[in-house]
Design a protein around this motif. Structure first.
Motif, PDB file in Angstrom:
ATOM      1  N   TYR A 214      10.560  56.606  42.929  1.00  0.00           N
ATOM      2  CA  TYR A 214       9.848  57.839  43.281  1.00  0.00           C
ATOM      3  C   TYR A 214       9.192  58.485  42.072  1.00  0.00           C
ATOM      4  CZ  TYR A 214      13.789  60.552  41.476  1.00  0.00           C
ATOM      5  OH  TYR A 214      14.763  61.091  40.678  1.00  0.00           O
ATOM      6  N   ALA A 215       9.686  58.195  40.882  1.00  0.00           N
ATOM      7  CA  ALA A 215       9.104  58.771  39.671  1.00  0.00           C
ATOM      8  C   ALA A 215       7.720  58.195  39.393  1.00  0.00           C
ATOM      9  CB  ALA A 215      10.011  58.513  38.473  1.00  0.00           C
ATOM     10  N   ASP A 216       7.412  57.042  39.998  1.00  0.00           N
ATOM     11  CA  ASP A 216       6.149  56.370  39.719  1.00  0.00           C
ATOM     12  C   ASP A 216       5.221  56.356  40.918  1.00  0.00           C
ATOM     13  OD1 ASP A 216       6.973  55.652  37.115  1.00  0.00           O
ATOM     14  OD2 ASP A 216       8.129  53.989  37.942  1.00  0.00           O
ATOM     15  N   LEU A 217       5.458  57.214  41.902  1.00  0.00           N
ATOM     16  CA  LEU A 217       4.685  57.145  43.134  1.00  0.00           C
ATOM     17  C   LEU A 217       3.204  57.418  42.912  1.00  0.00           C
ATOM     18  CD1 LEU A 217       6.994  58.792  45.807  1.00  0.00           C
ATOM     19  CD2 LEU A 217       6.442  56.398  45.515  1.00  0.00           C
ATOM     20  N   ARG A 218       2.860  58.135  41.842  1.00  0.00           N
ATOM     21  CA  ARG A 218       1.458  58.449  41.620  1.00  0.00           C
ATOM     22  C   ARG A 218       0.720  57.325  40.899  1.00  0.00           C
ATOM     23  NH1 ARG A 218       1.161  64.932  40.177  1.00  0.00           N
ATOM     24  NH2 ARG A 218       2.292  65.638  42.004  1.00  0.00           N
ATOM     25  N   ASP A 219       1.425  56.276  40.522  1.00  0.00           N
ATOM     26  CA  ASP A 219       0.805  55.143  39.864  1.00  0.00           C
ATOM     27  C   ASP A 219       0.107  54.303  40.923  1.00  0.00           C
ATOM     28  OD1 ASP A 219       0.063  52.855  38.579  1.00  0.00           O
ATOM     29  OD2 ASP A 219       2.009  52.478  37.643  1.00  0.00           O
ATOM     30  N   PRO A 220      -1.242  54.213  40.908  1.00  0.00           N
ATOM     31  CA  PRO A 220      -1.950  53.508  41.969  1.00  0.00           C
ATOM     32  C   PRO A 220      -1.709  52.004  41.952  1.00  0.00           C
ATOM     33  CG  PRO A 220      -3.460  54.128  40.213  1.00  0.00           C
ATOM     34  CD  PRO A 220      -2.137  54.795  39.919  1.00  0.00           C
ATOM     35  N   ASN A 221      -1.185  51.470  40.858  1.00  0.00           N
ATOM     36  CA  ASN A 221      -0.962  50.043  40.760  1.00  0.00           C
ATOM     37  C   ASN A 221       0.418  49.630  41.259  1.00  0.00           C
ATOM     38  OD1 ASN A 221      -3.508  49.554  39.541  1.00  0.00           O
ATOM     39  ND2 ASN A 221      -2.695  50.312  37.609  1.00  0.00           N
ATOM     40  N   ARG A 222       1.241  50.599  41.635  1.00  0.00           N
ATOM     41  CA  ARG A 222       2.587  50.300  42.082  1.00  0.00           C
ATOM     42  C   ARG A 222       2.641  50.300  43.604  1.00  0.00           C
ATOM     43  NH1 ARG A 222       7.424  50.495  39.323  1.00  0.00           N
ATOM     44  NH2 ARG A 222       9.292  50.627  40.604  1.00  0.00           N
ATOM     45  N   ARG A 223       3.354  49.327  44.171  1.00  0.00           N
ATOM     46  CA  ARG A 223       3.504  49.305  45.618  1.00  0.00           C
ATOM     47  C   ARG A 223       4.221  50.556  46.095  1.00  0.00           C
ATOM     48  NH1 ARG A 223       6.821  44.129  46.778  1.00  0.00           N
ATOM     49  NH2 ARG A 223       7.965  45.018  45.038  1.00  0.00           N
ATOM     50  N   SER A 224       3.917  50.952  47.308  1.00  0.00           N
ATOM     51  CA  SER A 224       4.573  52.136  47.841  1.00  0.00           C
ATOM     52  C   SER A 224       6.067  51.896  47.960  1.00  0.00           C
ATOM     53  CB  SER A 224       4.002  52.500  49.211  1.00  0.00           C
ATOM     54  OG  SER A 224       4.514  51.638  50.194  1.00  0.00           O
ATOM     55  N   LEU A 225       6.800  52.977  47.979  1.00  0.00           N
ATOM     56  CA  LEU A 225       8.257  52.899  48.070  1.00  0.00           C
ATOM     57  C   LEU A 225       8.693  52.205  49.361  1.00  0.00           C
ATOM     58  CD1 LEU A 225      10.981  53.565  46.893  1.00  0.00           C
ATOM     59  CD2 LEU A 225      10.765  55.890  47.782  1.00  0.00           C
ATOM     60  N   VAL A 226       8.024  52.496  50.456  1.00  0.00           N
ATOM     61  CA  VAL A 226       8.399  51.864  51.720  1.00  0.00           C
ATOM     62  C   VAL A 226       8.115  50.368  51.682  1.00  0.00           C
ATOM     63  CG1 VAL A 226       7.905  51.760  54.196  1.00  0.00           C
ATOM     64  CG2 VAL A 226       8.127  53.971  53.065  1.00  0.00           C
ATOM     65  N   GLU A 227       7.025  49.982  51.054  1.00  0.00           N
ATOM     66  CA  GLU A 227       6.746  48.556  50.892  1.00  0.00           C
ATOM     67  C   GLU A 227       7.862  47.873  50.105  1.00  0.00           C
ATOM     68  OE1 GLU A 227       2.051  47.665  50.763  1.00  0.00           O
ATOM     69  OE2 GLU A 227       2.790  48.987  49.193  1.00  0.00           O
ATOM     70  N   GLN A 228       8.362  48.544  49.082  1.00  0.00           N
ATOM     71  CA  GLN A 228       9.458  47.982  48.299  1.00  0.00           C
ATOM     72  C   GLN A 228      10.713  47.811  49.155  1.00  0.00           C
ATOM     73  OE1 GLN A 228      10.048  49.495  44.210  1.00  0.00           O
ATOM     74  NE2 GLN A 228       8.327  50.824  44.646  1.00  0.00           N
ATOM     75  N   ILE A 229      10.990  48.808  49.984  1.00  0.00           N
ATOM     76  CA  ILE A 229      12.177  48.745  50.839  1.00  0.00           C
ATOM     77  C   ILE A 229      12.078  47.564  51.794  1.00  0.00           C
ATOM     78  CG2 ILE A 229      13.410  49.927  52.697  1.00  0.00           C
ATOM     79  CD1 ILE A 229      12.607  52.581  51.281  1.00  0.00           C
ATOM     80  N   VAL A 230      10.931  47.445  52.472  1.00  0.00           N
ATOM     81  CA  VAL A 230      10.759  46.387  53.460  1.00  0.00           C
ATOM     82  C   VAL A 230      10.777  45.010  52.802  1.00  0.00           C
ATOM     83  CG1 VAL A 230       9.157  45.413  55.139  1.00  0.00           C
ATOM     84  CG2 VAL A 230       9.517  47.876  55.066  1.00  0.00           C
ATOM     85  N   THR A 231      10.016  44.864  51.733  1.00  0.00           N
ATOM     86  CA  THR A 231       9.952  43.573  51.052  1.00  0.00           C
ATOM     87  C   THR A 231      11.308  43.185  50.480  1.00  0.00           C
ATOM     88  OG1 THR A 231       7.640  44.000  50.481  1.00  0.00           O
ATOM     89  CG2 THR A 231       8.761  42.264  49.250  1.00  0.00           C
ATOM     90  N   GLY A 232      12.017  44.151  49.920  1.00  0.00           N
ATOM     91  CA  GLY A 232      13.329  43.878  49.353  1.00  0.00           C
ATOM     92  C   GLY A 232      14.335  43.468  50.398  1.00  0.00           C
ATOM     93  N   ALA A 233      14.280  44.107  51.570  1.00  0.00           N
ATOM     94  CA  ALA A 233      15.220  43.763  52.643  1.00  0.00           C
ATOM     95  C   ALA A 233      15.014  42.327  53.106  1.00  0.00           C
ATOM     96  CB  ALA A 233      15.046  44.729  53.811  1.00  0.00           C
ATOM     97  N   ILE A 234      13.751  41.938  53.243  1.00  0.00           N
ATOM     98  CA  ILE A 234      13.467  40.568  53.673  1.00  0.00           C
ATOM     99  C   ILE A 234      13.957  39.573  52.624  1.00  0.00           C
ATOM    100  CG2 ILE A 234      11.619  38.924  54.177  1.00  0.00           C
ATOM    101  CD1 ILE A 234      10.004  41.296  55.286  1.00  0.00           C
ATOM    102  N   ALA A 235      13.819  39.951  51.357  1.00  0.00           N
ATOM    103  CA  ALA A 235      14.113  39.013  50.277  1.00  0.00           C
ATOM    104  C   ALA A 235      15.606  38.781  50.076  1.00  0.00           C
ATOM    105  CB  ALA A 235      13.484  39.517  48.969  1.00  0.00           C
ATOM    106  N   ILE A 236      16.441  39.815  50.289  1.00  0.00           N
ATOM    107  CA  ILE A 236      17.822  39.669  49.822  1.00  0.00           C
ATOM    108  C   ILE A 236      18.897  39.789  50.887  1.00  0.00           C
ATOM    109  CG2 ILE A 236      17.187  40.545  47.551  1.00  0.00           C
ATOM    110  CD1 ILE A 236      18.563  43.126  48.264  1.00  0.00           C
ATOM    111  N   ILE A 237      18.578  40.283  52.084  1.00  0.00           N
ATOM    112  CA  ILE A 237      19.616  40.388  53.114  1.00  0.00           C
ATOM    113  C   ILE A 237      19.618  39.109  53.938  1.00  0.00           C
ATOM    114  CG2 ILE A 237      20.437  41.676  55.113  1.00  0.00           C
ATOM    115  CD1 ILE A 237      19.332  44.187  53.901  1.00  0.00           C
ATOM    116  N   PRO A 238      20.758  38.448  54.076  1.00  0.00           N
ATOM    117  CA  PRO A 238      20.818  37.136  54.716  1.00  0.00           C
ATOM    118  C   PRO A 238      20.268  37.133  56.136  1.00  0.00           C
ATOM    119  CG  PRO A 238      22.888  37.619  53.611  1.00  0.00           C
ATOM    120  CD  PRO A 238      22.082  38.876  53.576  1.00  0.00           C
TER     121      PRO A 238
END
Length: 251
Positions: free
Chosen positions: A25-49
């Protein structure tokens, strides 16, 4: 397999992802960073069996599921749309009850046959919906979709990890919301300070009198205080109204 505390072992990369979410959340204004929700969704797919698709879903004003930022992919969209058409389903139930809903085999579950049919057409056989909540405030529901029943024989581990993941993700979203609110408050305070300064210099007003004039102008013109200050700072003029009070000079 479980650890000494009764929880499944964390998959590789889980701790690092959680740390990223907590700080994102500290970097949300960085236009080059994926949104926080994108990180949540992508991370869940990547690491939860067993997870093949995911979404962070919220309820709109009509009580329908929506994922305004990002849905994992079209598989997740198909399952969400089916629930909206029926006004029922595991994601809606999880949001309404604020309890995790686990469907290890949609084909035999029987609670939502139409949703199950749509999910099966999209290649989904299992669904796991976990509310994301902090201090009684809901940030939506994390929906995980499996391509096999029982999330490929990992249902128990996936359910526990989903609760852990959703809790950390909700904290990150809570931090993002708080950060945004604080930024807005600071910006408003600075804007009001600038507007007060203009009135103080122009009409030789004390700070309290300048602020009172801004508040009265806001009330008399039915204009938000921030908008009054913005107009004054941008144009040098207050919104006009024949009832607006006249400034009184200081002694």
């Amino acid at each position: 397999m479980v650890t000494d505390n009764g929880l499944p072992p964390e998959p590789p990369g889980f701790a690092e992802l959680v740390a990223d979410l907590a700080l994102a959340y500290a970097d949300l204004r960085d236009p080059n960073r994926r949104s926080l929700v994108e990180q949540i969704v992508t991370g869940a797919i990547a690491i939860i069996p067993g997870v093949v698709a995911a979404a962070v879903e919220t309820l709109d004003a009509q009580g329908r599921l929506g994922a305004p930022v990002m849905v994992g992919n079209e598989v997740a969209r198909a399952v969400m749309d089916a629930q909206n058409e029926l006004s029922d389903g595991p994601g809606l139930q999880a949001l309404r009850d604020q309890k995790q809903v686990v469907v290890n085999d949609l084909g035999s579950d029987g609670r939502w046959p139409a949703v199950a049919a749509a999910a099966a057409s999209a290649g989904v056989q299992s669904v796991l919906c976990t509310p994301m909540e902090v201090n009684g405030r809901s940030f939506g529901v994390l929906v995980l979709l499996g391509g096999a029943s029982d999330f490929g024989d990992s249902a128990e581990d996936s359910a526990v990890l989903a609760r852990i993941f959703a809790a950390h993700a909700a904290l990150a979203l809570s931090g993002a919301a708080t950060s945004g609110q604080m930024a807005t408050a600071l910006e408003s305070r600075d804007l009001i300070g600038q507007a007060k300064g203009i009135l103080m210099e122009r009409f030789h007003l004390a700070p309290d009198a300048a602020f009172a004039l801004l508040v009265q102008t806001s009330s008399h013109t039915n204009t938000r205080l921030r908008a009054v200050c913005e107009q004054l700072c941008d144009t040098g003029q207050l919104p006009s109204d024949r009832r607006a009070p006249r400034p009184s000079p200081t002694d």
